[in-house]
Design a protein around this motif. Structure first.
Motif, PDB file in Angstrom:
ATOM      1  N   ASN A 131      -1.331  -6.849  -4.544  1.00  0.00           N
ATOM      2  CA  ASN A 131      -1.073  -5.423  -4.308  1.00  0.00           C
ATOM      3  C   ASN A 131      -2.198  -4.725  -3.554  1.00  0.00           C
ATOM      4  OD1 ASN A 131       1.521  -5.303  -5.615  1.00  0.00           O
ATOM      5  ND2 ASN A 131       0.436  -5.434  -7.577  1.00  0.00           N
ATOM      6  N   GLN A 132      -2.776  -5.437  -2.595  1.00  0.00           N
ATOM      7  CA  GLN A 132      -3.748  -4.808  -1.720  1.00  0.00           C
ATOM      8  C   GLN A 132      -3.056  -3.742  -0.871  1.00  0.00           C
ATOM      9  OE1 GLN A 132      -7.127  -5.592  -0.934  1.00  0.00           O
ATOM     10  NE2 GLN A 132      -7.399  -7.196  -2.448  1.00  0.00           N
ATOM     11  N   LEU A 133      -3.757  -2.639  -0.640  1.00  0.00           N
ATOM     12  CA  LEU A 133      -3.252  -1.568   0.207  1.00  0.00           C
ATOM     13  C   LEU A 133      -3.482  -1.919   1.679  1.00  0.00           C
ATOM     14  CD1 LEU A 133      -2.248   1.372   0.776  1.00  0.00           C
ATOM     15  CD2 LEU A 133      -4.648   2.060   0.582  1.00  0.00           C
ATOM     16  N   TYR A 134      -2.420  -1.847   2.472  1.00  0.00           N
ATOM     17  CA  TYR A 134      -2.515  -2.048   3.915  1.00  0.00           C
ATOM     18  C   TYR A 134      -1.958  -0.831   4.637  1.00  0.00           C
ATOM     19  CZ  TYR A 134      -3.705  -6.992   3.397  1.00  0.00           C
ATOM     20  OH  TYR A 134      -4.338  -8.167   3.087  1.00  0.00           O
ATOM     21  N   VAL A 135      -2.504  -0.571   5.821  1.00  0.00           N
ATOM     22  CA  VAL A 135      -2.058   0.544   6.649  1.00  0.00           C
ATOM     23  C   VAL A 135      -1.962   0.042   8.087  1.00  0.00           C
ATOM     24  CG1 VAL A 135      -2.476   2.933   7.306  1.00  0.00           C
ATOM     25  CG2 VAL A 135      -3.356   2.093   5.133  1.00  0.00           C
ATOM     26  N   ARG A 136      -0.863   0.429   8.777  1.00  0.00           N
ATOM     27  CA  ARG A 136      -0.672  -0.092  10.134  1.00  0.00           C
ATOM     28  C   ARG A 136       0.034   0.939  11.012  1.00  0.00           C
ATOM     29  NH1 ARG A 136       1.738  -6.109  11.654  1.00  0.00           N
ATOM     30  NH2 ARG A 136       0.759  -6.214  13.715  1.00  0.00           N
TER      31      ARG A 136
ATOM     32  N   THR B 153      -3.982  -3.784  14.309  1.00  0.00           N
ATOM     33  CA  THR B 153      -4.888  -3.664  13.165  1.00  0.00           C
ATOM     34  C   THR B 153      -4.138  -3.281  11.905  1.00  0.00           C
ATOM     35  OG1 THR B 153      -6.701  -2.999  14.605  1.00  0.00           O
ATOM     36  CG2 THR B 153      -6.931  -2.503  12.269  1.00  0.00           C
ATOM     37  N   SER B 154      -4.412  -4.009  10.852  1.00  0.00           N
ATOM     38  CA  SER B 154      -3.902  -3.663   9.535  1.00  0.00           C
ATOM     39  C   SER B 154      -5.097  -3.675   8.594  1.00  0.00           C
ATOM     40  CB  SER B 154      -2.846  -4.683   9.091  1.00  0.00           C
ATOM     41  OG  SER B 154      -2.237  -4.294   7.909  1.00  0.00           O
TER      42      SER B 154
ATOM     43  N   PHE C 254       6.395  -5.133  10.029  1.00  0.00           N
ATOM     44  CA  PHE C 254       4.985  -4.754   9.976  1.00  0.00           C
ATOM     45  C   PHE C 254       4.207  -5.671   9.046  1.00  0.00           C
ATOM     46  CE2 PHE C 254       7.307  -1.921   7.029  1.00  0.00           C
ATOM     47  CZ  PHE C 254       6.663  -2.184   5.827  1.00  0.00           C
ATOM     48  N   SER C 255       4.906  -6.464   8.225  1.00  0.00           N
ATOM     49  CA  SER C 255       4.264  -7.420   7.325  1.00  0.00           C
ATOM     50  C   SER C 255       5.193  -8.612   7.133  1.00  0.00           C
ATOM     51  CB  SER C 255       3.964  -6.771   5.972  1.00  0.00           C
ATOM     52  OG  SER C 255       3.506  -7.729   5.036  1.00  0.00           O
ATOM     53  N   SER C 256       4.612  -9.810   7.011  1.00  0.00           N
ATOM     54  CA  SER C 256       5.401 -11.010   6.740  1.00  0.00           C
ATOM     55  C   SER C 256       5.446 -11.319   5.253  1.00  0.00           C
ATOM     56  CB  SER C 256       4.823 -12.218   7.504  1.00  0.00           C
ATOM     57  OG  SER C 256       3.469 -12.442   7.124  1.00  0.00           O
ATOM     58  N   ASN C 257       4.972 -10.389   4.434  1.00  0.00           N
ATOM     59  CA  ASN C 257       4.968 -10.558   2.981  1.00  0.00           C
ATOM     60  C   ASN C 257       5.843  -9.508   2.319  1.00  0.00           C
ATOM     61  OD1 ASN C 257       3.151 -12.709   3.020  1.00  0.00           O
ATOM     62  ND2 ASN C 257       1.376 -11.352   2.880  1.00  0.00           N
TER      63      ASN C 257
ATOM     64  N   VAL D 170       2.441   3.354   8.796  1.00  0.00           N
ATOM     65  CA  VAL D 170       3.064   2.913   7.548  1.00  0.00           C
ATOM     66  C   VAL D 170       1.981   2.400   6.600  1.00  0.00           C
ATOM     67  CG1 VAL D 170       3.555   0.608   8.489  1.00  0.00           C
ATOM     68  CG2 VAL D 170       4.844   1.442   6.504  1.00  0.00           C
ATOM     69  N   ALA D 171       2.120   2.723   5.314  1.00  0.00           N
ATOM     70  CA  ALA D 171       1.223   2.224   4.269  1.00  0.00           C
ATOM     71  C   ALA D 171       2.075   1.470   3.250  1.00  0.00           C
ATOM     72  CB  ALA D 171       0.475   3.370   3.592  1.00  0.00           C
ATOM     73  N   TRP D 172       1.533   0.393   2.700  1.00  0.00           N
ATOM     74  CA  TRP D 172       2.282  -0.371   1.711  1.00  0.00           C
ATOM     75  C   TRP D 172       1.331  -1.189   0.849  1.00  0.00           C
ATOM     76  CZ3 TRP D 172       1.373  -2.061   6.604  1.00  0.00           C
ATOM     77  CH2 TRP D 172       0.998  -3.385   6.792  1.00  0.00           C
ATOM     78  N   LEU D 173       1.855  -1.658  -0.289  1.00  0.00           N
ATOM     79  CA  LEU D 173       1.124  -2.587  -1.142  1.00  0.00           C
ATOM     80  C   LEU D 173       1.676  -3.979  -0.902  1.00  0.00           C
ATOM     81  CD1 LEU D 173       0.807  -0.599  -4.497  1.00  0.00           C
ATOM     82  CD2 LEU D 173      -0.617  -0.504  -2.439  1.00  0.00           C
ATOM     83  N   ASP D 174       0.778  -4.920  -0.597  1.00  0.00           N
ATOM     84  CA  ASP D 174       1.157  -6.285  -0.264  1.00  0.00           C
ATOM     85  C   ASP D 174       1.212  -7.116  -1.547  1.00  0.00           C
ATOM     86  OD1 ASP D 174       1.287  -7.969   2.461  1.00  0.00           O
ATOM     87  OD2 ASP D 174       0.419  -9.214   0.877  1.00  0.00           O
TER      88      ASP D 174
END
Length: 277
Positions: free
Chosen positions: A176-181, A198-199, A147-150, A167-171
């Motif tokens: 540490n931006q909040l992303y949701v996908r 969309t993320s 869900f993320s390449s980071n 899923v929610a995570w901190l990039d």
């Protein structure tokens, strides 16, 4: 399930069965997760209702792998099957597994499957997810789906019905931006997740350590997804709502337009949420 750091920095994973009676909670005997592994890089736990089994995934420094084990509850105690490597070769990063990083694909409407989804930071340092199945006391993981390449920390996920998860995570590389996908669990031979396009980012978040930062819950009655977090600017608890639209690769989250924050406290960091019908 938790890591016992009183047994040392590389303390083992432990588990206890909790029993609710009215407004009282009682605990069974503490059980050390067998195998001689530490659980220094986070623990995720999920209950697979069709098999009546618990699955625990955790990151270990001692043998440089992501591990998983099946637990069987009997009365007020739990026993575990053999350790199975989910990924191996490198020491997992702190916070690779979060306390809300696993969900059962079922329990909403008439949904009932024999699958769990575990979202975690893999050994390639990507945010990824696997569909997990259990046979007896043996777990297996499907094909990874990033869900993320980071590098991703404070990962939490929720099942929202119709085979869909969010899923929610901190990039980490992005401050540490909040992303949701959103994503859709696919069956058949692939047994993987198809992610929506969309993320969404919601600002630089407060992350005092790798395991802190997000919680996500699905409000079944109002069909809304709530994400809890704290911004680094004031460290106050916030929550934001979303709705799902579309399907498959076109699945996306629509922002409700409101970000609410708690004025009563700062330095909010450890979040947990659940739905009560």
């Amino acid at each position: 399930a938790y890591q016992d750091e009183q047994a040392g920095y590389y303390g083992p994973g432990k588990a206890r069965v909790a029993t609710l009676s009215g407004s009282t909670i009682s605990y069974g005997t503490t059980v050390t997760i067998p195998g001689g592994n530490d659980a220094d890089n986070g623990i995720s736990i999920g209950y697979e209702q069709t098999e009546n089994k618990v699955l625990i995934c955790y990151g270990t420094n001692g043998n440089h792998q992501h591990s998983m084990q099946v637990g069987t509850v009997s009365g007020t105690t739990i026993s575990f099957g053999s350790t199975v490597a989910l990924e191996s070769g490198s020491t997992p990063y702190d916070g690779s597994f979060g306390p809300e990083g696993m969900v059962w694909v079922g329990g909403i409407g008439g949904d009932t499957t024999n699958r769990l989804v575990c979202c975690y930071n893999d050994q390639s340092n990507d945010g990824t997810a696997r569909v997990m199945t259990i046979s007896g006391t043996t777990p297996s993981g499907g094909t990874k789906s990033d869900f993320s390449s980071n590098r991703s920390n404070a990962i939490s996920c929720a099942y929202v019905g119709n085979g869909q998860i969010v899923v929610a995570w901190l990039d980490v590389p992005n401050s540490n931006q909040l992303y949701v996908r959103p994503g859709t669990v696919t069956g058949g031979g692939t047994n993987t997740i198809q992610w929506g396009t969309t993320s969404v980012a919601f600002g630089q978040c407060y992350r005092p350590d790798a395991s802190c930062g997000t919680s996500i819950v699905y409000d079944q009655q109002n069909q809304k997804i709530l994400v809890f977090y704290a911004l680094n600017s004031d460290k106050r608890a916030r929550w934001v709502g979303f709705q799902l639209t579309g399907s498959g690769a076109s699945l996306e989250l629509t922002f409700s337009g409101t970000v609410t924050h708690d004025n009563s406290s700062a330095n909010a960091k450890a979040f947990s949420s659940t739905y009560h019908p």
